[in-house]
Design an enzyme around this catalytic site. Structure first.
Site, short mmCIF file in Angstrom:
data_model
loop_
_atom_site.label_atom_id
_atom_site.label_comp_id
_atom_site.label_asym_id
_atom_site.label_seq_id
_atom_site.Cartn_x
_atom_site.Cartn_y
_atom_site.Cartn_z
N SER A 97 0.86 -1.18 0.00
CA SER A 97 0.00 0.00 0.00
C SER A 97 0.89 1.22 0.00
O SER A 97 2.02 1.18 0.49
CB SER A 97 -0.88 0.03 1.26
OG SER A 97 -1.52 1.30 1.40
N TYR A 104 -1.72 -0.23 10.17
CA TYR A 104 -1.82 -0.54 8.75
C TYR A 104 -0.54 -0.17 8.01
O TYR A 104 0.00 -0.97 7.24
CB TYR A 104 -3.02 0.20 8.14
CG TYR A 104 -3.26 -0.16 6.70
CD1 TYR A 104 -3.83 -1.37 6.36
CD2 TYR A 104 -2.92 0.72 5.68
CE1 TYR A 104 -4.06 -1.71 5.03
CE2 TYR A 104 -3.15 0.40 4.35
CZ TYR A 104 -3.71 -0.82 4.03
OH TYR A 104 -3.93 -1.15 2.71
#
Length: 159
Positions: A43, A56
């Site tokens: 990501s 995350y």
């Protein structure tokens, strides 16, 4: 201040341990077949710090490093390992959780002023899986983020 250890571990388990387990299983099969290509999903949050995304971001940063280590370890077996690092993508989950304020904020920092479509991520994955197109590409992390990673100051009145 508010992220629990349990949540932090759960996110690491899903994103890091899950990526490791799938990659290891695929590599074992590919080794016996003389090679192949693994594409991990990282990501942009693993390449650039974002406020409020400690678990995350850390997990996706670990996927980035895992991808590079796997690429080095598996190259002698003809196995290429790369990752795609998407920015925001128009998925059902994102559509359900991103408010108009979230979108406005992202659009401010994404030079292309929009979220990607899932097909735009898929086409980069397809490129990385295609032996004819990417046979000498391994250990790379490709940001598919509309320019978000490299953006500096963006003037709102720019054309």
């Amino acid at each position: 201040f508010d992220t629990s250890v349990d949540l932090f571990r759960k996110i690491l388990d899903v994103n890091v341990v899950g990526t490791f387990l799938v990659g290891r299983a695929a590599a074992r099969i590919m080794k016996d077949r003389g090679g192949g290509s693994i594409v991990n999903i990282a990501s942009i949050s693993g390449l650039r710090g974002s406020k409020g995304r400690s678990a995350y971001g850390a997990s996706k940063g670990a996927v980035v490093t895992l991808t590079q280590v796997m690429a080095n370890d598996l190259a002698p077996f003809g196995i290429r390992v790369n990752a795609v690092a998407p920015g925001p993508v128009e998925t059902p989950m994102v559509q359900a959780i991103h408010t108009q304020a979230d979108r406005k904020l992202y659009h401010r920092y994404i030079p292309m002023k929009r979220y990607s479509e899932p097909s735009e991520i898929a086409s980069v994955i397809h490129f990385l899986l295609d032996e004819k197109q990417s046979s000498y590409v391994t250990g790379e992390i490709i940001a598919v983020d509309g320019g978000y990673r490299g953006a500096g100051i963006i003037l709102d009145d720019a054309p």
